[in-house]
Design a protein around this motif. Structure first.
Motif, PDB file in Angstrom:
ATOM      1  N   VAL A 100     -15.150   2.575  20.502  1.00  0.00           N
ATOM      2  CA  VAL A 100     -14.951   3.219  21.808  1.00  0.00           C
ATOM      3  C   VAL A 100     -13.485   3.558  22.009  1.00  0.00           C
ATOM      4  O   VAL A 100     -13.131   4.648  22.475  1.00  0.00           O
ATOM      5  N   VAL A 101     -12.597   2.629  21.653  1.00  0.00           N
ATOM      6  CA  VAL A 101     -11.159   2.872  21.775  1.00  0.00           C
ATOM      7  C   VAL A 101     -10.738   4.033  20.875  1.00  0.00           C
ATOM      8  O   VAL A 101      -9.974   4.913  21.279  1.00  0.00           O
ATOM      9  N   SER A 102     -11.248   4.046  19.645  1.00  0.00           N
ATOM     10  CA  SER A 102     -10.896   5.105  18.701  1.00  0.00           C
ATOM     11  C   SER A 102     -11.287   6.477  19.239  1.00  0.00           C
ATOM     12  O   SER A 102     -10.512   7.443  19.147  1.00  0.00           O
ATOM     13  N   ALA A 103     -12.475   6.576  19.810  1.00  0.00           N
ATOM     14  CA  ALA A 103     -12.924   7.857  20.364  1.00  0.00           C
ATOM     15  C   ALA A 103     -12.049   8.268  21.541  1.00  0.00           C
ATOM     16  O   ALA A 103     -11.689   9.445  21.688  1.00  0.00           O
ATOM     17  N   ALA A 104     -11.677   7.308  22.395  1.00  0.00           N
ATOM     18  CA  ALA A 104     -10.832   7.610  23.550  1.00  0.00           C
ATOM     19  C   ALA A 104      -9.440   8.047  23.108  1.00  0.00           C
ATOM     20  O   ALA A 104      -8.854   8.977  23.672  1.00  0.00           O
ATOM     21  N   VAL A 105      -8.910   7.380  22.091  1.00  0.00           N
ATOM     22  CA  VAL A 105      -7.575   7.717  21.593  1.00  0.00           C
ATOM     23  C   VAL A 105      -7.570   9.111  20.958  1.00  0.00           C
ATOM     24  O   VAL A 105      -6.612   9.887  21.132  1.00  0.00           O
ATOM     25  N   LYS A 106      -8.617   9.437  20.228  1.00  0.00           N
ATOM     26  CA  LYS A 106      -8.702  10.773  19.626  1.00  0.00           C
ATOM     27  C   LYS A 106      -8.722  11.845  20.705  1.00  0.00           C
ATOM     28  O   LYS A 106      -8.014  12.852  20.607  1.00  0.00           O
ATOM     29  N   SER A 144      -5.235  12.237  22.290  1.00  0.00           N
ATOM     30  CA  SER A 144      -4.264  13.010  21.507  1.00  0.00           C
ATOM     31  C   SER A 144      -4.445  14.507  21.709  1.00  0.00           C
ATOM     32  O   SER A 144      -3.490  15.282  21.601  1.00  0.00           O
ATOM     33  N   GLU A 145      -5.671  14.920  21.989  1.00  0.00           N
ATOM     34  CA  GLU A 145      -5.934  16.336  22.234  1.00  0.00           C
ATOM     35  C   GLU A 145      -5.587  16.721  23.672  1.00  0.00           C
ATOM     36  O   GLU A 145      -5.090  17.823  23.924  1.00  0.00           O
ATOM     37  N   ARG A 146      -5.826  15.801  24.601  1.00  0.00           N
ATOM     38  CA  ARG A 146      -5.578  16.097  26.019  1.00  0.00           C
ATOM     39  C   ARG A 146      -4.101  15.971  26.372  1.00  0.00           C
ATOM     40  O   ARG A 146      -3.581  16.725  27.192  1.00  0.00           O
ATOM     41  N   PHE A 147      -3.409  15.012  25.745  1.00  0.00           N
ATOM     42  CA  PHE A 147      -1.987  14.780  26.036  1.00  0.00           C
ATOM     43  C   PHE A 147      -1.186  14.760  24.722  1.00  0.00           C
ATOM     44  O   PHE A 147      -0.693  13.712  24.299  1.00  0.00           O
ATOM     45  N   PHE A 183      -7.237   7.940  30.787  1.00  0.00           N
ATOM     46  CA  PHE A 183      -7.689   6.984  29.773  1.00  0.00           C
ATOM     47  C   PHE A 183      -8.732   6.035  30.364  1.00  0.00           C
ATOM     48  O   PHE A 183      -9.751   5.744  29.731  1.00  0.00           O
ATOM     49  N   ILE A 184      -8.483   5.586  31.579  1.00  0.00           N
ATOM     50  CA  ILE A 184      -9.442   4.704  32.247  1.00  0.00           C
ATOM     51  C   ILE A 184     -10.771   5.419  32.445  1.00  0.00           C
ATOM     52  O   ILE A 184     -11.847   4.848  32.222  1.00  0.00           O
ATOM     53  N   ASP A 185     -10.720   6.677  32.851  1.00  0.00           N
ATOM     54  CA  ASP A 185     -11.948   7.441  33.072  1.00  0.00           C
ATOM     55  C   ASP A 185     -12.759   7.592  31.787  1.00  0.00           C
ATOM     56  O   ASP A 185     -13.993   7.587  31.814  1.00  0.00           O
ATOM     57  N   GLN A 186     -12.063   7.735  30.654  1.00  0.00           N
ATOM     58  CA  GLN A 186     -12.773   7.828  29.372  1.00  0.00           C
ATOM     59  C   GLN A 186     -13.559   6.558  29.093  1.00  0.00           C
ATOM     60  O   GLN A 186     -14.692   6.610  28.603  1.00  0.00           O
ATOM     61  N   GLY A 226     -16.635   6.187  31.096  1.00  0.00           N
ATOM     62  CA  GLY A 226     -17.735   6.906  30.454  1.00  0.00           C
ATOM     63  C   GLY A 226     -18.478   6.034  29.463  1.00  0.00           C
ATOM     64  O   GLY A 226     -19.700   6.088  29.370  1.00  0.00           O
ATOM     65  N   TRP A 227     -17.712   5.183  28.736  1.00  0.00           N
ATOM     66  CA  TRP A 227     -18.368   4.250  27.797  1.00  0.00           C
ATOM     67  C   TRP A 227     -19.269   3.287  28.567  1.00  0.00           C
ATOM     68  O   TRP A 227     -20.404   3.022  28.168  1.00  0.00           O
ATOM     69  N   ALA A 228     -18.738   2.785  29.694  1.00  0.00           N
ATOM     70  CA  ALA A 228     -19.511   1.820  30.466  1.00  0.00           C
ATOM     71  C   ALA A 228     -20.814   2.422  30.975  1.00  0.00           C
ATOM     72  O   ALA A 228     -21.850   1.769  31.013  1.00  0.00           O
ATOM     73  N   ALA A 229     -20.760   3.704  31.350  1.00  0.00           N
ATOM     74  CA  ALA A 229     -21.963   4.362  31.867  1.00  0.00           C
ATOM     75  C   ALA A 229     -23.026   4.519  30.791  1.00  0.00           C
ATOM     76  O   ALA A 229     -24.224   4.518  31.071  1.00  0.00           O
ATOM     77  N   LYS A 230     -22.567   4.651  29.514  1.00  0.00           N
ATOM     78  CA  LYS A 230     -23.510   4.857  28.418  1.00  0.00           C
ATOM     79  C   LYS A 230     -24.028   3.536  27.848  1.00  0.00           C
ATOM     80  O   LYS A 230     -25.054   3.508  27.178  1.00  0.00           O
TER      81      LYS A 230
END
Length: 300
Positions: free
Chosen positions: A109-115, A118-121, A289-292, A295-299
């Motif tokens: 989950v962290v890896s997906a958020a970090v990827k 990097s694209e968003r910021f 980052f928190i919002d990402q 999203g994990w928590a919702a899934k």
């Protein structure tokens, strides 16, 4: 004379190469051809190197020009990055985002958020630390990290605010070869106390004198979760692990979930939250980052 080299000269040099001629570069830059030729010639004079061979119909890079072209591109790209970063910072974006992640939090989950980060910021550096128990809270408390994605602890931190993200199930497991794995019914806690319990220890002093989930007087304390995982698989002892780390081992029969008295077989829900100092709320990058992770928590 090198100090007098301007960005306009470097941009003109690069454009002339990319467009294939001074006339094409002039059209691209919306300037007259003589201005482009003049910028390039003044650059050559200042650095003392001929960049183009002009003997043919179209200017051709000299070997020296080819080498210096890469430097010119790096300089212009660096300045463009500086300007973009300064513009975002003036709009409130953090100069850097430093985050400490709980060792129990799913790495995928962290890896997906970090990827995605990097694209968003792309111009915001990210520093990431992984810690467990109180050692995760310490860098947030002392200001080394602006944000923590951490598990709840039986300790109060009045200076911190938290936003709940979700839960990570913790299951009690042992090797399929361990004596406790042979029980075909609920295991009394008195039986657990006969065997070594592998416990993740706190690398900080925040939980000094406090035990978290300890059920056996015979404990081996480990500062690293991956070592604990290896010891469990090697039948050194029993202990709790985040379900996502041992799910495959359970499926293939290498580890067994122990049905412990008073604990659900599905696991003990470990609450995860985004934590920050009350006086320093997250900026745009931290909030994103928190919002990402929400999203994990919702899934999950």
């Amino acid at each position: 004379m090198l100090d007098g080299v301007s960005l306009d000269q470097l941009r003109t040099f690069i454009t002339a190469v990319d467009e294939g001629s001074f006339s094409a570069a002039a059209r691209k830059l919306n300037r007259v051809q003589s201005a482009v030729s003049g910028w390039v010639s003044s650059l050559e004079g200042q650095i003392g190197v001929v960049l183009f061979d002009r003997t043919g119909r179209f200017p051709k890079l000299t070997p020296e020009g080819t080498v210096l072209l890469a430097d010119a591109r790096n300089i212009v790209a660096g300045v463009d990055a500086l300007k973009a970063r300064a513009k975002m910072m003036s709009g409130g974006l953090e100069a850097e985002l430093s985050v400490v992640i709980d060792v129990f939090f799913p790495t995928a989950v962290v890896s997906a958020a970090v990827k995605a980060f990097s694209e968003r910021f792309p111009f915001t550096p990210l520093r990431l630390f992984v810690e467990g128990l109180g050692a995760g809270y310490q860098p947030v408390l002392d200001g080394r990290c602006s944000l923590g994605i951490l598990a709840a602890l039986p300790v109060s931190f009045p200076s911190l605010l938290s936003v709940r993200l979700g839960e990570v199930p913790l299951v009690v497991v042992a090797s399929a070869k361990h004596p406790l794995a042979q029980f075909d019914k609920e295991i009394p806690k008195s039986e657990l106390s006969k065997y070594v319990q592998l416990v993740l220890t706190d690398r900080s002093d925040l939980m000094g004198g406090k035990d978290y989930g300890v059920m056996s007087p015979v404990t081996w304390r480990l500062a690293d979760l991956s070592t604990k995982y290896a010891f469990l698989k090697d039948c050194v002892g029993w202990g709790s692990m985040p379900l996502h780390m041992v799910e495959h081992d359970i499926d293939v029969g290498e580890l067994v979930v122990l049905e412990v008295e008073g604990m659900p077989r599905s696991g003990y829900p470990l609450s995860m939250s985004a934590v920050h100092q009350a006086a320093s709320p997250p900026g745009p990058a931290g909030s994103w980052f928190i919002d990402q992770l929400r999203g994990w928590a919702a899934k999950s």
